[in-house]
Design a protein around this motif. Structure first.
Motif, PDB file in Angstrom:
ATOM      1  N   ALA A  46      46.631  -2.593 -37.927  1.00  0.00           N
ATOM      2  CA  ALA A  46      46.903  -1.746 -38.716  1.00  0.00           C
ATOM      3  C   ALA A  46      44.548  -1.048 -38.398  1.00  0.00           C
ATOM      4  N   LEU A  47      44.309  -1.743 -37.913  1.00  0.00           N
ATOM      5  CA  LEU A  47      42.848  -1.973 -37.509  1.00  0.00           C
ATOM      6  C   LEU A  47      42.110  -0.875 -37.178  1.00  0.00           C
ATOM      7  N   GLY A  48      43.148  -0.902 -35.769  1.00  0.00           N
ATOM      8  CA  GLY A  48      43.409   0.392 -34.611  1.00  0.00           C
ATOM      9  C   GLY A  48      43.096  -0.517 -33.696  1.00  0.00           C
ATOM     10  N   THR A  49      42.987  -1.838 -33.637  1.00  0.00           N
ATOM     11  CA  THR A  49      42.360  -2.417 -32.659  1.00  0.00           C
ATOM     12  C   THR A  49      43.218  -2.018 -31.000  1.00  0.00           C
ATOM     13  N   ALA A  50      42.580  -2.986 -30.036  1.00  0.00           N
ATOM     14  CA  ALA A  50      43.521  -2.678 -28.479  1.00  0.00           C
ATOM     15  C   ALA A  50      44.161  -3.524 -28.609  1.00  0.00           C
ATOM     16  N   GLU A  51      44.972  -3.469 -27.663  1.00  0.00           N
ATOM     17  CA  GLU A  51      45.788  -5.058 -27.562  1.00  0.00           C
ATOM     18  C   GLU A  51      45.624  -6.108 -26.863  1.00  0.00           C
ATOM     19  N   ARG A  52      44.418  -5.639 -26.288  1.00  0.00           N
ATOM     20  CA  ARG A  52      44.499  -6.599 -25.035  1.00  0.00           C
ATOM     21  C   ARG A  52      43.364  -7.164 -25.692  1.00  0.00           C
ATOM     22  N   ARG A  53      42.304  -7.009 -27.002  1.00  0.00           N
ATOM     23  CA  ARG A  53      41.608  -7.263 -27.867  1.00  0.00           C
ATOM     24  C   ARG A  53      42.295  -8.367 -28.573  1.00  0.00           C
ATOM     25  N   ILE A  54      43.608  -7.978 -29.131  1.00  0.00           N
ATOM     26  CA  ILE A  54      44.361  -8.562 -30.000  1.00  0.00           C
ATOM     27  C   ILE A  54      44.430 -10.114 -29.111  1.00  0.00           C
ATOM     28  N   ALA A  55      44.948 -10.352 -28.574  1.00  0.00           N
ATOM     29  CA  ALA A  55      45.957 -11.009 -27.882  1.00  0.00           C
ATOM     30  C   ALA A  55      44.877 -11.636 -26.936  1.00  0.00           C
ATOM     31  N   LEU A  56      43.355 -11.808 -27.077  1.00  0.00           N
ATOM     32  CA  LEU A  56      42.534 -12.770 -26.799  1.00  0.00           C
ATOM     33  C   LEU A  56      41.681 -12.547 -27.676  1.00  0.00           C
ATOM     34  N   GLY A  57      41.607 -12.305 -28.973  1.00  0.00           N
ATOM     35  CA  GLY A  57      42.084 -12.994 -30.114  1.00  0.00           C
ATOM     36  C   GLY A  57      42.455 -14.539 -30.647  1.00  0.00           C
ATOM     37  N   VAL A  58      44.037 -14.177 -30.035  1.00  0.00           N
ATOM     38  CA  VAL A  58      45.133 -14.736 -30.498  1.00  0.00           C
ATOM     39  C   VAL A  58      44.731 -16.151 -29.458  1.00  0.00           C
ATOM     40  N   LEU A  59      44.056 -15.733 -28.390  1.00  0.00           N
ATOM     41  CA  LEU A  59      44.237 -17.374 -27.389  1.00  0.00           C
ATOM     42  C   LEU A  59      42.765 -17.468 -27.858  1.00  0.00           C
ATOM     43  N   SER A  60      42.129 -17.081 -28.658  1.00  0.00           N
ATOM     44  CA  SER A  60      40.312 -17.304 -28.893  1.00  0.00           C
ATOM     45  C   SER A  60      41.098 -18.341 -29.769  1.00  0.00           C
ATOM     46  N   ARG A  61      41.933 -18.175 -31.166  1.00  0.00           N
ATOM     47  CA  ARG A  61      41.711 -19.288 -32.790  1.00  0.00           C
ATOM     48  C   ARG A  61      43.002 -19.979 -31.331  1.00  0.00           C
ATOM     49  N   MET A  62      44.107 -19.885 -31.153  1.00  0.00           N
ATOM     50  CA  MET A  62      43.919 -21.077 -30.052  1.00  0.00           C
ATOM     51  C   MET A  62      43.339 -22.463 -29.644  1.00  0.00           C
ATOM     52  N   ALA A  63      42.391 -21.790 -28.538  1.00  0.00           N
ATOM     53  CA  ALA A  63      41.650 -22.896 -28.282  1.00  0.00           C
ATOM     54  C   ALA A  63      40.276 -23.318 -29.627  1.00  0.00           C
ATOM     55  N   ARG A  64      40.256 -22.654 -30.257  1.00  0.00           N
ATOM     56  CA  ARG A  64      39.165 -22.880 -30.976  1.00  0.00           C
ATOM     57  C   ARG A  64      40.122 -24.462 -32.028  1.00  0.00           C
ATOM     58  N   GLY A  65      41.447 -23.706 -32.746  1.00  0.00           N
ATOM     59  CA  GLY A  65      42.075 -25.279 -33.284  1.00  0.00           C
ATOM     60  C   GLY A  65      42.851 -26.116 -32.825  1.00  0.00           C
ATOM     61  N   LEU A  66      42.570 -26.838 -31.504  1.00  0.00           N
ATOM     62  CA  LEU A  66      43.315 -27.310 -30.814  1.00  0.00           C
ATOM     63  C   LEU A  66      42.655 -28.354 -31.315  1.00  0.00           C
ATOM     64  N   ALA A  67      41.991 -28.819 -31.550  1.00  0.00           N
ATOM     65  CA  ALA A  67      41.319 -30.193 -32.606  1.00  0.00           C
ATOM     66  C   ALA A  67      41.863 -30.635 -33.295  1.00  0.00           C
ATOM     67  N   ALA A  68      41.727 -29.236 -34.033  1.00  0.00           N
ATOM     68  CA  ALA A  68      42.729 -29.309 -35.859  1.00  0.00           C
ATOM     69  C   ALA A  68      43.782 -29.906 -35.464  1.00  0.00           C
ATOM     70  N   ASP A  69      44.728 -29.153 -34.411  1.00  0.00           N
ATOM     71  CA  ASP A  69      46.204 -29.671 -34.569  1.00  0.00           C
ATOM     72  C   ASP A  69      46.601 -31.013 -34.174  1.00  0.00           C
ATOM     73  N   ALA A  70      45.597 -31.349 -33.416  1.00  0.00           N
ATOM     74  CA  ALA A  70      45.973 -32.674 -33.101  1.00  0.00           C
ATOM     75  C   ALA A  70      45.446 -33.657 -34.163  1.00  0.00           C
ATOM     76  N   SER A  71      44.295 -32.630 -34.538  1.00  0.00           N
ATOM     77  CA  SER A  71      44.180 -33.507 -36.498  1.00  0.00           C
ATOM     78  C   SER A  71      45.370 -33.857 -37.400  1.00  0.00           C
ATOM     79  N   TRP A  72      45.482 -32.591 -37.011  1.00  0.00           N
ATOM     80  CA  TRP A  72      47.206 -32.482 -38.306  1.00  0.00           C
ATOM     81  C   TRP A  72      47.851 -33.635 -37.778  1.00  0.00           C
ATOM     82  N   ARG A  73      48.364 -33.868 -36.456  1.00  0.00           N
ATOM     83  CA  ARG A  73      49.745 -34.573 -35.904  1.00  0.00           C
ATOM     84  C   ARG A  73      49.408 -36.313 -36.391  1.00  0.00           C
TER      85      ARG A  73
END
Length: 138
Positions: A46-73
């Motif tokens: 909706a903001l008009g962000t490029a597809e590649r940038r959105i994909a990198l943002g999703v990948l970045s969020r996943m990488a930053r959340g790995l420790a939180a996911d393990a802690s949650w488990r």
């Protein structure tokens, strides 16, 4: 690189780290992450962000959340064993270690190699069974 492809990677990761959890807990977590990814991608588009940038943002969020996911488990998993039984086993192991150490010390004072060997076997056996009990409870 498409955002949906990265969202698929995140979905596989979520299914991996929720495996062997109670089904309602795993389904709820999978649903939360899927909804969050959908909202993230829709908002960025909706903001008009490029597809590649959105994909990198999703990948970045996943990488930053790995420790939180393990802690949650760790927080939500149900322990396999009875914690009281495990505690009693560890206490019995500590008592056996104390007896073993006493036997080694007394055997050394009396120059009794048999008593020293018996003490060493007590200590080794207690440590072995203690480690085994703790691993089983996880």
């Amino acid at each position: 690189m498409r955002p949906e492809r990265m969202a698929g990677l995140v979905a596989r990761w979520v299914r991996f780290y929720t495996r062997n959890l109670p089904d309602p807990v795993a389904r709820r977590r999978i649903g939360e992450i899927d909804a969050d990814l959908h909202d993230h991608i829709a908002y960025e588009r909706a903001l008009g962000t490029a597809e590649r940038r959105i994909a990198l943002g999703v990948l970045s969020r996943m990488a930053r959340g790995l420790a939180a996911d393990a802690s949650w488990r760790r927080r939500v998993r149900t322990p396999k064993g009875n914690p009281v039984k495990t505690l009693l086993t560890v206490l019995a192991g500590l008592a056996a270690i104390a007896i073993g150490v006493a036997a080694v010390v007394l055997g050394e004072a009396d120059d009794s190699p048999g008593l020293q060997l018996l003490g060493a076997l007590f200590v080794i056996g207690a440590i072995t069974f203690g480690v085994r009990a703790v691993r089983r409870s996880r």
